[in-house]
Each structure stands twice: as structure tokens, then as C-alpha cells.
Design a protein around this motif. Sequence first.
Motif, PDB file in Angstrom:
ATOM      1  N   ILE A 173      -5.288 -40.487  10.778  1.00  0.00           N
ATOM      2  CA  ILE A 173      -6.207 -40.432   9.521  1.00  0.00           C
ATOM      3  C   ILE A 173      -7.247 -41.279  10.081  1.00  0.00           C
ATOM      4  CG2 ILE A 173      -5.911 -42.131   7.953  1.00  0.00           C
ATOM      5  CD1 ILE A 173      -3.423 -42.092   8.316  1.00  0.00           C
ATOM      6  N   CYS A 174      -7.403 -42.395  11.631  1.00  0.00           N
ATOM      7  CA  CYS A 174      -8.719 -42.340  12.100  1.00  0.00           C
ATOM      8  C   CYS A 174      -9.356 -41.161  11.792  1.00  0.00           C
ATOM      9  CB  CYS A 174      -8.386 -42.715  13.396  1.00  0.00           C
ATOM     10  SG  CYS A 174      -8.008 -45.375  13.042  1.00  0.00           S
ATOM     11  N   LEU A 175      -8.633 -40.177  12.994  1.00  0.00           N
ATOM     12  CA  LEU A 175      -9.977 -39.316  12.895  1.00  0.00           C
ATOM     13  C   LEU A 175     -10.848 -37.920  11.625  1.00  0.00           C
ATOM     14  CD1 LEU A 175      -8.403 -36.947  15.517  1.00  0.00           C
ATOM     15  CD2 LEU A 175     -10.293 -39.274  15.898  1.00  0.00           C
ATOM     16  N   ALA A 176     -10.033 -37.892  11.242  1.00  0.00           N
ATOM     17  CA  ALA A 176     -10.097 -37.267   9.326  1.00  0.00           C
ATOM     18  C   ALA A 176     -11.330 -39.064   9.289  1.00  0.00           C
ATOM     19  CB  ALA A 176      -8.957 -37.756   8.519  1.00  0.00           C
ATOM     20  N   VAL A 177     -10.769 -39.783   8.636  1.00  0.00           N
ATOM     21  CA  VAL A 177     -11.988 -40.718   8.620  1.00  0.00           C
ATOM     22  C   VAL A 177     -12.993 -40.445   8.813  1.00  0.00           C
ATOM     23  CG1 VAL A 177     -12.311 -43.615   7.928  1.00  0.00           C
ATOM     24  CG2 VAL A 177     -10.360 -42.265   7.730  1.00  0.00           C
ATOM     25  N   ALA A 179     -14.751 -37.792  10.828  1.00  0.00           N
ATOM     26  CA  ALA A 179     -14.966 -37.328   9.741  1.00  0.00           C
ATOM     27  C   ALA A 179     -16.033 -36.945   8.132  1.00  0.00           C
ATOM     28  CB  ALA A 179     -14.201 -35.912  10.061  1.00  0.00           C
ATOM     29  N   ASN A 180     -14.911 -37.802   8.232  1.00  0.00           N
ATOM     30  CA  ASN A 180     -15.640 -37.646   6.425  1.00  0.00           C
ATOM     31  C   ASN A 180     -16.725 -39.041   5.753  1.00  0.00           C
ATOM     32  OD1 ASN A 180     -14.731 -37.289   3.941  1.00  0.00           O
ATOM     33  ND2 ASN A 180     -14.399 -39.273   3.324  1.00  0.00           N
ATOM     34  N   PHE A 189     -15.937 -31.964   8.744  1.00  0.00           N
ATOM     35  CA  PHE A 189     -14.577 -31.966   8.183  1.00  0.00           C
ATOM     36  C   PHE A 189     -14.180 -30.785   8.192  1.00  0.00           C
ATOM     37  CE2 PHE A 189     -12.088 -35.690   6.190  1.00  0.00           C
ATOM     38  CZ  PHE A 189     -10.508 -34.592   5.855  1.00  0.00           C
ATOM     39  N   ASP A 190     -13.297 -30.203   9.209  1.00  0.00           N
ATOM     40  CA  ASP A 190     -13.013 -28.222   9.221  1.00  0.00           C
ATOM     41  C   ASP A 190     -11.576 -28.433  10.089  1.00  0.00           C
ATOM     42  OD1 ASP A 190     -13.306 -25.750   8.747  1.00  0.00           O
ATOM     43  OD2 ASP A 190     -14.679 -25.657  10.133  1.00  0.00           O
ATOM     44  N   ASN A 311     -15.494 -35.570  15.699  1.00  0.00           N
ATOM     45  CA  ASN A 311     -15.418 -34.319  16.331  1.00  0.00           C
ATOM     46  C   ASN A 311     -14.124 -34.269  16.478  1.00  0.00           C
ATOM     47  OD1 ASN A 311     -18.332 -33.388  15.872  1.00  0.00           O
ATOM     48  ND2 ASN A 311     -18.989 -33.866  18.292  1.00  0.00           N
ATOM     49  N   PHE A 312     -13.599 -35.136  16.601  1.00  0.00           N
ATOM     50  CA  PHE A 312     -11.810 -34.501  16.826  1.00  0.00           C
ATOM     51  C   PHE A 312     -11.350 -33.941  15.830  1.00  0.00           C
ATOM     52  CE2 PHE A 312     -13.981 -36.623  20.822  1.00  0.00           C
ATOM     53  CZ  PHE A 312     -12.834 -35.926  21.319  1.00  0.00           C
ATOM     54  N   HIS A 313     -11.259 -33.965  14.265  1.00  0.00           N
ATOM     55  CA  HIS A 313     -10.629 -33.731  13.433  1.00  0.00           C
ATOM     56  C   HIS A 313     -10.768 -32.300  13.602  1.00  0.00           C
ATOM     57  CE1 HIS A 313      -8.877 -33.449   9.366  1.00  0.00           C
ATOM     58  NE2 HIS A 313     -10.274 -32.335  10.042  1.00  0.00           N
TER      59      HIS A 313
END
Length: 469
Positions: A173-177, A179-180, A189-190, A311-313
Motif C-alpha cells: 500500500i505504501c508503494l502504491a500511495v 506512486a500515486n 503507477f504502472d 518507483n518500486f510499485h
Amino acid sequence: EMARGRDAEIAALVCSFNGKFPTRQDRTCGPGRRQLLRGGANDAGARMMVRWLKWNDEERLLSVGVGFAFEALGQCSNVFVYIPSCEEGTILIFGGEKSPSGSGTELESVACRAAEKRTPINVLIELIVEAIERCECSIDPDFRTNKYQHAVNDFSDVVEFASNKRKTLDTLICLAVAANRSFRRVTVFDPFPDCFVDLCGGEDFRKLDDALRNIPAISDISGHLSNTANPSVQDIGLLLRFLIDMKGVAAKDEMAVNMDTVKRHSIDGPNGSISYPVFELQLEHGNDPEFEAAAREYGEVETFHGSSLENFHCILRCGLKSFSGNKERMSTGDVFGEGVYLSSDIRLASSFAKRGMAWEKSSIGKFLTVVACCRVVLHPSVKRRKETVKVGNRPMDEFPHTYYVVREPRYIMTTSLIIFADGKNNDPHVPSAQQRNQNLEQAGRWPNFSIVLFVLIAIASMVARWVWS
């Protein structure tokens, strides 16, 4: 030659499902990469897709998972394909326990077609997906709608993951947040969640924002997802299901970090502080025959790669890729040529790892830094370089370790993520989140005294020169 050709096809196909989603710039139609006509459960264009591929070399058996993007992996149809090693052998296809009734006849016809004419393995997989889809439609013409309703009314797979792998889900979730939040979110966000793609194929970031903002704390996910009649809860459940599905890569262990690891892997933090790893997220890859064969032939080395948190997402799902020359994706230079840059020294790699603000409900910490631990095949195309740091003409320090520049991403496998954070409040060796946040606020409110002094001296010098002139 036929067997070698088949093995090469299997290796290339399975490799693409080991956590390596195609990025936007190289996305093509193929198994698991369909450009779906999405938009909702009732959309007649919604298509089934390949959800996983697993190859067993000893039994020569390829396991294929077929389902919709919104389905839990456990609800997908399972099909097995026996691919003989000899040229004269016959390919056999049979359904697993989750396959729809009557699929045996459809799958047998696909196998007969493959026996009559040499069929590439990727085409064979496409035919299997279409056969499963025809079977589902013959049983229930509204199977798309019904499967969607079942998927959004049962998030037990997400609840189980949240219970068993709390830190892993927190990290995802942290990685997605991160990226967003990025100003480059359209790029970083890919892949983008299928559930937030509108009827025209556009990515609905506003809907994604709402879902990310409304995700409850990890401890409250089970109770929150029980209210599936609420559309916003459905969006949250589908988003979390998307985040925990990383193709052939599975979150294996959440390793606690002992003090030896802390000392070995500590990195420089902000304002002269030291950041320590909180835990290591190990990744388990599916069978990647191409990578393993290359590792046996050329040897391998353990390396580290640092990058911005945002970038990690993408890195976790698309793998490490070279973006040399791409101004939108490349964040650092390419002094040693084109390729992915890694180092055998975590300190050097961490100098490229930019910390970022985590998810506001994270129990890990408020700020995170991530360094990837990777296996690199020592293929002849991989460059090994050393860098010397100089001040003027005098060398001050030389790194005892090496840069590895990998032009072909297939020779890189990410094995774990080392998470650096504010630390746990009950760990005396790691600064607490409250202490770190207070330090950051004070640092942001009051500039460094030495900088202020330097500026004042410079101004006084300029004034003096002006007076004397």
C-alpha cells in the motif's frame, strides 16, 4: 531442435509471468497482456485472461490459470498442459478441479489442433483461454456479471493475506500511495488496476485516489471488507486484490532484522542521521528456466539497486528495466552507458534510494526508503565498472565495490526488498517515528546554522568589496 524450440518458448513465456508485467511502453497483446475492453461487470467486452503460468520441468507440465482480472486467484480455472520433450510426442491438455464442466471436450479439440499443426506455445495458451471462455458462456450466458458479483462479495483472500502478511500488505500500500502521489504518476503507477479503467480505456486516477485514501488500517481490514454492499468498499477490496497479485512472484517471508544486519545495512539518513532496516521482504519467484540456465552457465552475483520510493510499485511488478535516454523514466545519469545500474555495496546503492512519505495509516513508519536486493547473471554483456571519487586532481576515496551495468533485464532477478523506515517505537536501536518526525519538522523550520553563517559571511564580503571600491 523441436524440443529445444519448445523449451525456449516455454522459458520466454514463463519468464514474462514472474513478476514482470509489461510496462506501458512495451505492452503488447498476448497471454496475460490483453488490452481488455473494461468498464464494468456487464461490459460484453470484458475478457478472461491468463492469471498465472507455472512450469514443472521434471514432469514437463505447464499449469495455466485462467480468469478475470477482478477474480481471486483461488477462483480461477486451472488447466494443465503436458509438453513432451521429444518431437514426436503429443501435447496433452486437461482441466483441473476449478475448470468448468464440459471443458474437457473443448480442451481436447485444442490439443488435436496442436497435434495436426505445429502450434506455438503462446498461441496454444490463447486457444486455451478462448476454450474456457466458451465453456463458461455455454453454461451461463451471464457468467461475467455473476463472477463479478461473487468477486466483490467475497474478499476472504484479501482478509487472509492481511492476517498472515501484515507488513507485506502495508508495504504494498505504501508503494502504491507513493506512486500515486508522484507528479509522474501517469508513468510510475504502472501497471494500473483494471478495476479503475473506464469504458473508454482511460485510467481513472480520481477513483483510485478515493480508494487509496479510504483504505482502513491493516488491523481493521477484515471488518471493513465485510460491508460489501457499499460500492466504495468494493473498490477498496478490488484494489487490495490487485496489489497482492504480483504474477509469479510471491511474498515469501517478512524477515525480522537482527542487530548484525542493522549494522551491516545501515545507510545515511537525512540531516546526518542514520537509517536502519526495519524488515526484509523476501520474494519467491516461480520457475524461471531461462534465468536459472544463464546463472548456471555464467555464474551470478548478489547486488543492490536503489531508487525513489515512488518507483518500486512498478519495479516490483515489471522488474528492473533500463530507461536510459527516456527523460520521463530515467531519474539518474548513465555515465557507464545504457542499462540498469546495480552495485555490490548497499551503501552505494542506497545513495540513489530517495526516501518518501509512506501511507498515513502505515504501522511501519512515516518515511520509507527501499533498496532492492538482486541476483545478477554475469553474462558477457554485463559491464563491471569501478568509480573513483576525486576532489580536484587528488583521488580522495575509491569504492572497493563495483557497479554492474545490465543492458538486458532478463539477467536480473529481484530477490528481496530491504525496508528502511522510522523504526519501531519499542526498538531502542532504531529512532522512533515520533523522534524522526520531530527532527524533520525542526530541520524544515530552522535552516542549518552553518549554511546561515556561510551566507552571512558571503554577504558581508560582498558589502565590504562594494564599500572599498
